[in-house]
Design an enzyme around this catalytic site. Structure first.
Site, PDB file in Angstrom:
ATOM      1  N   SER A  34      93.985  14.148  -1.381  1.00  0.00           N
ATOM      2  CA  SER A  34      94.140  13.587  -2.851  1.00  0.00           C
ATOM      3  C   SER A  34      95.227  14.546  -3.507  1.00  0.00           C
ATOM      4  O   SER A  34      95.601  13.876  -4.716  1.00  0.00           O
ATOM      5  CB  SER A  34      92.883  13.699  -3.339  1.00  0.00           C
ATOM      6  OG  SER A  34      92.374  15.098  -3.573  1.00  0.00           O
ATOM      7  N   LYS A  59      91.711  19.960  -8.326  1.00  0.00           N
ATOM      8  CA  LYS A  59      92.315  18.732  -8.878  1.00  0.00           C
ATOM      9  C   LYS A  59      92.949  19.536 -10.345  1.00  0.00           C
ATOM     10  O   LYS A  59      92.635  20.610 -10.585  1.00  0.00           O
ATOM     11  CB  LYS A  59      91.052  17.889  -9.490  1.00  0.00           C
ATOM     12  CG  LYS A  59      90.309  17.180  -8.471  1.00  0.00           C
ATOM     13  CD  LYS A  59      91.155  16.230  -7.834  1.00  0.00           C
ATOM     14  CE  LYS A  59      90.549  15.072  -6.704  1.00  0.00           C
ATOM     15  NZ  LYS A  59      90.265  15.820  -5.485  1.00  0.00           N
TER      16      LYS A  59
END
Length: 204
Positions: free
Chosen positions: A124, A162
Site C-alpha cells: 500500500s 500511512k
C-alpha cells in the site's frame, strides 16, 4: 571474501579473548571447521555467521565486510534497534513482549528520542516503502500534515504505515499506492499515532 572473513574472525578472537574451540561452540560447528575459516580454506555458512553475530550482539557485516578498525570500536558506533511485532494492549510500546527482532543503525545518523523499527507488510505504501522493508520510526504521538506515521486503528494490535492528513474532525490515512482507497477515521473511532517514519532500508 575468504580473506576478509578470516581477518575479521581473527580480530574477533583477539578482541574477545577466545580461542577457536570456543568460537566453534558458538557457531555450532567443529573446531576444525573454524580452522578452515581462519586459514581461508572455507567460507562459513550464513547460519553460522548469524549465530556468531547474535552471540556478540554484532551485525553480520562485522564478519562479512572489510573493516578499517577493530570490532569493539566499530560496535560502539552502532545501536540495536528493536523491531515491533504485535503490540500488547496496555503495555509500554517497547516492552519485551512487543519486540520480534532487531536491526542495527549507525548512532550518528539516528534522530533524537526513542526509536524502533517496523517491517512493512503489503504494497500500500509502494514505491516509497516496499513490502518487506525495514522502517525506522521515531516514537511520537503526532505528525505534520502529509507525513508518514505508524498508527494503530480500532484497537488493532499491529501498526500500519500511512500518510496522515486531517480533514475537519476526521483523519485520513493515505496510501502512496493509488490502488488503495484512503481510510477515513472519524472522532468516534479508536486511533493512535505511535511514531513518525524516518528512514527506509531493504535487504537485497
Amino acid at each position: 571474501m575468504e580473506e576478509i572473513i578470516s581477518n575479521n574472525l581473527k580480530k574477533l578472537l583477539k578482541e574477545y579473548k577466545i580461542n577457536q574451540n570456543e568460537l566453534a561452540k558458538i557457531a555450532g560447528v567443529s573446531e576444525s571447521t573454524v580452522g578452515k575459516w581462519i586459514l581461508k580454506k572455507a567460507t562459513p555458512r550464513m547460519g553460522a555467521i548469524q549465530k556468531i553475530a547474535d552471540y556478540y550482539n554484532l551485525p553480520k557485516s562485522y564478519i562479512l565486510e572489510e573493516k578499517p578498525t577493530n570490532i569493539i570500536e566499530l560496535k560502539n558506533e552502532f545501536i540495536k534497534i528493536p523491531i515491533l511485532g504485535k503490540i500488547a494492549c496496555g503495555e509500554p510500546l517497547l516492552a519485551e513482549q512487543n519486540i520480534e527482532g532487531y536491526f542495527y543503525e549507525l548512532t550518528e545518523f539516528l534522530p533524537s528520542g526513542n526509536v524502533f523499527g517496523l517491517i512493512a507488510k503489503g504494497n500500500s505504501m509502494e514505491p516509497t516503502i516496499p513490502d518487506g522493508a525495514k522502517v525506522l520510526i521515531r516514537e511520537q504521538n503526532d505528525v505534520e500534515y502529509g507525513e508518514i506515521a505508524a498508527v494503530i486503528v480500532n484497537g488493532n494490535n499491529e501498526a500500519t504505515l500511512k500518510r496522515v492528513k486531517k480533514q475537519g474532525n476526521n483523519i485520513l490515512l493515505i496510501a502512496d499506492n493509488s490502488n488503495f482507497d484512503p481510510i477515513i477515521i472519524n472522532p468516534n473511532e479508536a486511533f493512535k499515532i505511535i511514531g513518525k517514519a524516518i528512514r527506509v532500508t531493504k535487504d537485497l
